[in-house]
Design a protein around this motif. Structure first.
Motif, short mmCIF file in Angstrom:
data_model
loop_
_atom_site.label_atom_id
_atom_site.label_comp_id
_atom_site.label_asym_id
_atom_site.label_seq_id
_atom_site.Cartn_x
_atom_site.Cartn_y
_atom_site.Cartn_z
N VAL A 98 20.57 -3.62 -2.25
CA VAL A 98 19.75 -2.62 -1.56
C VAL A 98 20.37 -2.37 -0.18
O VAL A 98 20.63 -3.31 0.56
CB VAL A 98 18.30 -3.12 -1.40
N ASP A 113 16.68 3.83 0.48
CA ASP A 113 16.82 2.67 -0.40
C ASP A 113 16.17 2.94 -1.75
O ASP A 113 16.71 2.59 -2.81
CB ASP A 113 16.18 1.44 0.24
N VAL A 156 15.14 -6.38 -7.50
CA VAL A 156 15.36 -5.68 -6.24
C VAL A 156 15.02 -6.61 -5.08
O VAL A 156 13.86 -6.97 -4.88
CB VAL A 156 14.50 -4.40 -6.18
N ILE A 185 18.00 2.96 -5.43
CA ILE A 185 17.58 2.13 -6.56
C ILE A 185 17.17 3.00 -7.75
O ILE A 185 17.48 2.70 -8.90
CB ILE A 185 16.43 1.19 -6.15
#
Length: 237
Positions: free
Chosen positions: A38, A46, A9, A50
């Motif tokens: 992202v 966000d 990430v 994810i």
């Protein structure tokens, strides 16, 4: 290999390509890897995005977050199939804490004086504000230690972070229930390294190492980062 998937990430002012050397190395070792984009619009949004990516993956997931990505995995890591968290130069937020609150407890890094604030349209609502790094300061502040030819490209291709992300509080801190591991970038000019040390210590991380590395540790010292991730993966499987 196990059926573990490693999800990388990225953080603010960067995109999935920031992980390229580490992504390549993990794939070469036979690991399953996912590197999502992202949105960098809000911490809550966000993190929800994810988490949605993670929950579509069959089997266990090791979440790896760089910088702002650390704040994202702190929240998204509450997903049931996340078995561990790895922070790279990252923010390990406490439940109920925002990025601004965590950073506010420490002296500013060089980043604070080199930010650009740009309004962007938000249909049906007030304009938002994009935060980015001054292009001329980017190589030193954000990409120190990286090949200048690469840092120049990263500077003009950076992915801004909406200002909203700095003020939203984390509704959960996944490191409280999942094993966590952290790398402190001791030569970080973007995040005060003491912010990283504090978060990892407060979270009683299973393993923390310090590298004499800049903020983009995964580009400066990819082999060290790959080894750290692989060792964390072996511990949580």
């Amino acid at each position: 290999m196990s059926n573990l998937t490693i999800v990388l990430v990225h953080g603010a002012f960067a995109d999935a390509a920031s992980f390229e050397p580490v992504t390549r190395g993990l794939l070469d070792l036979g690991h399953e890897v996912v590197v999502p984009a992202v949105p960098n619009r809000s911490l809550l949004g966000d993190s929800a995005y994810i988490r949605s990516v993670v929950e579509k993956i069959e089997g266990p997931v090791l979440l790896v977050g760089h910088s702002y990505g650390g704040a994202v995995i702190t929240v998204a890591g509450a997903a049931d199939n996340v078995v561990g968290l790895v922070y790279l130069s990252g923010y390990a937020l406490e439940e109920g804490e925002s990025l601004g609150q965590l950073q506010g407890g420490f002296p500013d890094s060089e980043l604070a004086a080199n930010l650009v604030y740009t309004p962007f349209p938000s249909p049906g609502a007030e304009d938002g504000t994009d935060v980015s790094v001054k292009v001329e300061a980017f190589p030193q502040v954000f990409a120190a230690g990286i090949d200048p030819a690469i840092s120049e490209v990263l500077a003009v291709a950076q992915r801004p972070l909406a200002a909203l992300a700095f003020s939203e509080a984390a509704p959960v801190a996944a490191w409280k229930t999942k094993p966590a591991f952290g790398i402190v970038s001791a030569a970080d000019h973007t995040i005060n390294p003491d912010v990283e040390r504090f978060g990892y210590t407060r979270g009683n991380f299973r393993r923390v190492i310090e590298l004499d590395a800049p903020h983009l540790v995964m580009r400066a010292l990819p082999q060290d980062v790959i080894q750290f991730i692989v060792e964390a993966a072996a511990e949580v499987v």
